[in-house]
Design an enzyme around this catalytic site. Structure first.
Site, PDB file in Angstrom:
ATOM      1  N   ARG A  68       0.818  -1.221   0.000  1.00 45.74           N
ATOM      2  CA  ARG A  68       0.000   0.000   0.000  1.00 45.74           C
ATOM      3  C   ARG A  68       0.853   1.274   0.000  1.00 45.74           C
ATOM      4  NH1 ARG A  68      -4.747  -0.696   4.273  1.00 45.74           N
ATOM      5  NH2 ARG A  68      -5.460   1.190   3.206  1.00 45.74           N
TER       6      ARG A  68
ATOM      7  N   SER B 297      -8.132  11.763   2.892  1.00 49.19           N
ATOM      8  CA  SER B 297      -7.699  10.649   3.738  1.00 49.19           C
ATOM      9  C   SER B 297      -7.551  11.096   5.185  1.00 49.19           C
ATOM     10  CB  SER B 297      -6.359  10.100   3.236  1.00 49.19           C
ATOM     11  OG  SER B 297      -5.797   9.247   4.216  1.00 49.19           O
TER      12      SER B 297
ATOM     13  N   GLN C 143      -6.412   9.226   7.396  1.00 49.60           N
ATOM     14  CA  GLN C 143      -5.130   8.697   7.877  1.00 49.60           C
ATOM     15  C   GLN C 143      -4.018   9.703   7.634  1.00 49.60           C
ATOM     16  OE1 GLN C 143      -4.729   4.893   5.939  1.00 49.60           O
ATOM     17  NE2 GLN C 143      -6.209   3.921   7.303  1.00 49.60           N
TER      18      GLN C 143
ATOM     19  N   ASP D 287     -15.238   2.674   3.709  1.00 49.18           N
ATOM     20  CA  ASP D 287     -15.041   1.237   3.936  1.00 49.18           C
ATOM     21  C   ASP D 287     -16.298   0.417   3.658  1.00 49.18           C
ATOM     22  OD1 ASP D 287     -12.413   1.681   4.650  1.00 49.18           O
ATOM     23  OD2 ASP D 287     -12.866   1.896   6.780  1.00 49.18           O
TER      24      ASP D 287
ATOM     25  N   ARG E 286     -10.254  -2.855  -3.949  1.00 46.75           N
ATOM     26  CA  ARG E 286     -11.654  -3.245  -3.710  1.00 46.75           C
ATOM     27  C   ARG E 286     -12.538  -3.040  -4.934  1.00 46.75           C
ATOM     28  NH1 ARG E 286     -12.124  -1.202   2.609  1.00 46.75           N
ATOM     29  NH2 ARG E 286     -11.084  -3.054   3.448  1.00 46.75           N
TER      30      ARG E 286
ATOM     31  N   ARG F 288     -12.921  -6.900   4.751  1.00 41.63           N
ATOM     32  CA  ARG F 288     -14.250  -6.424   4.331  1.00 41.63           C
ATOM     33  C   ARG F 288     -14.733  -7.140   3.073  1.00 41.63           C
ATOM     34  NH1 ARG F 288     -14.881  -2.856   8.322  1.00 41.63           N
ATOM     35  NH2 ARG F 288     -13.135  -1.458   8.744  1.00 41.63           N
TER      36      ARG F 288
HETATM   37  C1  S3P Z   1      -9.326   5.266   8.687  1.00 39.66           C
HETATM   38  C2  S3P Z   1      -9.466   6.017   7.563  1.00 39.66           C
HETATM   39  C3  S3P Z   1      -9.848   5.463   6.254  1.00 39.66           C
HETATM   40  C4  S3P Z   1     -10.420   4.052   6.355  1.00 39.66           C
HETATM   41  C5  S3P Z   1      -9.653   3.193   7.310  1.00 39.66           C
HETATM   42  C6  S3P Z   1      -9.605   3.810   8.692  1.00 39.66           C
HETATM   43  C7  S3P Z   1      -8.893   5.927   9.935  1.00 39.66           C
HETATM   44  O1  S3P Z   1      -8.709   5.448   5.414  1.00 39.66           O
HETATM   45  O2  S3P Z   1     -10.450   3.440   5.079  1.00 39.66           O
HETATM   46  O3  S3P Z   1     -10.239   1.908   7.410  1.00 39.66           O
HETATM   47  O4  S3P Z   1      -9.038   5.322  11.020  1.00 39.66           O
HETATM   48  O5  S3P Z   1      -8.432   7.071   9.861  1.00 39.66           O
HETATM   49  P1  S3P Z   1      -8.308   6.789   4.589  1.00 39.66           P
HETATM   50  O6  S3P Z   1      -8.391   7.900   5.534  1.00 39.66           O
HETATM   51  O7  S3P Z   1      -6.925   6.578   4.094  1.00 39.66           O
HETATM   52  O8  S3P Z   1      -9.321   6.855   3.482  1.00 39.66           O
END
Ligand code: S3P
Length: 470
Positions: free
Chosen positions: A151, A196, A198, A349, A380, A424
């Site tokens: 990733r 994102s 994250q 998700d 996905r 998932r």
């Molecule tokens: C998440 C953010 C999402 C999600 C992941 C959990 C998080 O990813 O797909 O399962 O906890 O911040 P992205 O923010 O990269 O889209």
């Protein structure tokens, strides 16, 4: 600092690593979903929210004092975070089911881990922790399973380098990587190139141990659990409208985080599988209790309601600072809908299971703007197109849109689906099997334990009839 680490004398202390091997004892590969003899019925509560669980452990470890967490998700992803925080000096102890205690070391107080940090399947653990590590001046080595190692990580290493962190990565910016945190971090202002949470969270967490103010601009709102929890632990986070739309999120660096109790609500992303099962298995009536309904996460419900789903929001309340409700689903006819791209971050998700619902609906469902699905635990978009087509569903990808044409009847089914190390995908196809004319098999059920340990027995309480092993 003389903190009591709670190294209990009388209590059995279960290490996160022990839990990982326990949770692997869920049903192995393969597993089959088939039409149950009777409609699904009953009430369940799904495990704690994965996003909130990771953040509770990380911020607890960076706080001063003892954080008590209840409802923590004990899935492998979160246990990887627990193990990592422990490896860097925080006291992380399991007290009972979902009840954990974290003795924090204070911002900047983490210590160099003696071994590689293995974050398993968890993109959230990897990206958020890289944010934390970027402003801790030691070197760590980070890896994960084959899915995580494939990733993209440049989306975090690029902005984190601007704080002064140094990264040495594999080809394409992938894991394994080495990170040396900045010795004198400089605050940054960063506009997210992809929606994102994250990436946003990695930058905000790096900003925690950086003097001055760090700002993230998000053109499209993503889940806001990091901001909420930083505030809950006493940090100053300002959120203002950004010029040209979206939000400007600013963290004031080097606060003292104060330990605070965290109650983790049930994960809507896990509830999603029971929700859709309750809608597509004829005659079903299913209730899922205490589901977290943070507006930045609840896009699935809006989409299903547009498809004509009967979902009652009962007993609305606030738990642990997040809105929650009990959701009662009654099965019935669904119709196709046009799901706008702007909704994607609030249900990112949930597209695999929404596509399953769409394949049981009458008419065309177009799910727009799904480029990010290509870089999840698996691709996905590919997994849904290939798997649904194998189950006799009329499905296509056009650009970044997923298009499903349902005829209002149950899909044929009768295929074996490759799980691709993606929890998932595994759960979505097992649910499809509950409605399809012929059973649907998955080649490997083990990835389910990353986010939803107990999926099989819990769904079986509703009458799903999945075979249980061991
Ligand atoms: C998440 C953010 C999402 C999600 C992941 C959990 C998080 O990813 O797909 O399962 O906890 O911040 P992205 O923010 O990269 O889209």
């Amino acid at each position: 600092m003389g903190r009591a680490r709670g190294r209990g004398k009388s209590k059995v202390r279960i290490m996160p690593d022990d839990l990982i091997s326990h949770s692997l004892q869920v049903p192995g590969a393969p597993l089959v979903g088939a039409r149950p003899k009777a409609p699904l019925s009953g009430t369940i509560r799904v495990p704690g929210d994965k996003s909130i669980s990771h953040r509770a452990l990380m911020l607890g470890a960076l706080a001063v004092g003892r954080t008590e967490i209840s409802g923590l998700l004990e899935g492998e992803d979160v246990l990887c975070t627990a193990a990592a925080m422990r490896a860097m000096g925080a006291g992380v102890e399991r007290l009972g089911e979902g009840r954990w205690r974290v003795d924090g070391v204070g911002i900047g107080g983490l210590a160099e881990p003696a071994d590689v940090l293995d974050l398993g399947n968890s993109g959230t653990a990897a990206r958020l922790l890289l944010g934390v590590l970027a402003t801790h001046n030691f070197t760590s080595f980070v890896t994960g399973d084959a899915s995580l190692r494939s990733r993209p990580m440049r989306r975090v290493t690029d902005p984190l380098s601007r704080f002064g962190a140094a990264f040495s990565t594999r080809e394409g910016g992938r894991l394994p990587l080495a990170v040396t945190g900045a010795i004198d971090p400089v605050p940054i202002e960063y506009t997210l190139p992809v929606p994102s949470a994250q990436v946003k969270s990695a930058v905000l967490l790096a900003g925690l141990n950086t003097p001055g103010e760090t700002t993230v601009i998000e053109p499209q709102a993503t889940r806001d659990h990091t901001e909420r929890m930083l505030g809950h632990f006493g940090a100053t986070v300002r959120v203002a409208p950004a010029d040209g739309g979206g939000k400007r999120i600013t963290i004031v660096g080097q606060p003292e985080l104060i330990a605070a109790p965290v109650v983790v609500p049930a994960d809507i992303s896990s509830a999603a599988f029971a929700i859709v099962a309750g809608l597509i298995v004829p005659g079903s009536e299913v209730t899922v209790e205490g589901v977290g309904l943070n507006p930045s996460r609840a896009g699935l419900l809006a989409s299903l309601e547009e498809m004509g789903a009967d979902i009652a929001h009962l007993n609305k309340r606030v738990e642990g600072g997040e809105p929650v409700a009990d959701l009662r689903m009654r099965a019935g006819a669904l119709k196709g809908a046009d799901i706008p791209p702007g909704r994607a971050p609030s249900m990112i998700d949930e597209y695999p299971i929404l596509a399953v619902a769409a394949s049981c609906a009458k008419g065309r469902t177009v799910m727009r703007g799904l480029a990010e699905l290509r870089v999840k635990e698996s691709d996905r978009l590919a997994a849904m197109v290939t798997g649904l087509a194998a189950c006799g569903v009329k499905v296509a990808v056009e650009g970044d849109d997923l298009i499903v044409d349902g005829d209002g009847g149950p899909p044929a089914g009768g295929a074996t689906i490759e799980t691709r190390l993606d929890h998932r995908i595994a759960m979505a196809y097992l649910v499809l099997g509950l409605a399809a004319r012929s059973p649907v098999a998955i080649d490997d059920a083990r990835p389910i334990a990353t986010s939803f340990p107990g999926f099989v027995p819990l769904m079986n309480r509703l009458g799903a009839g999945f075979p249980e092993i061991g």
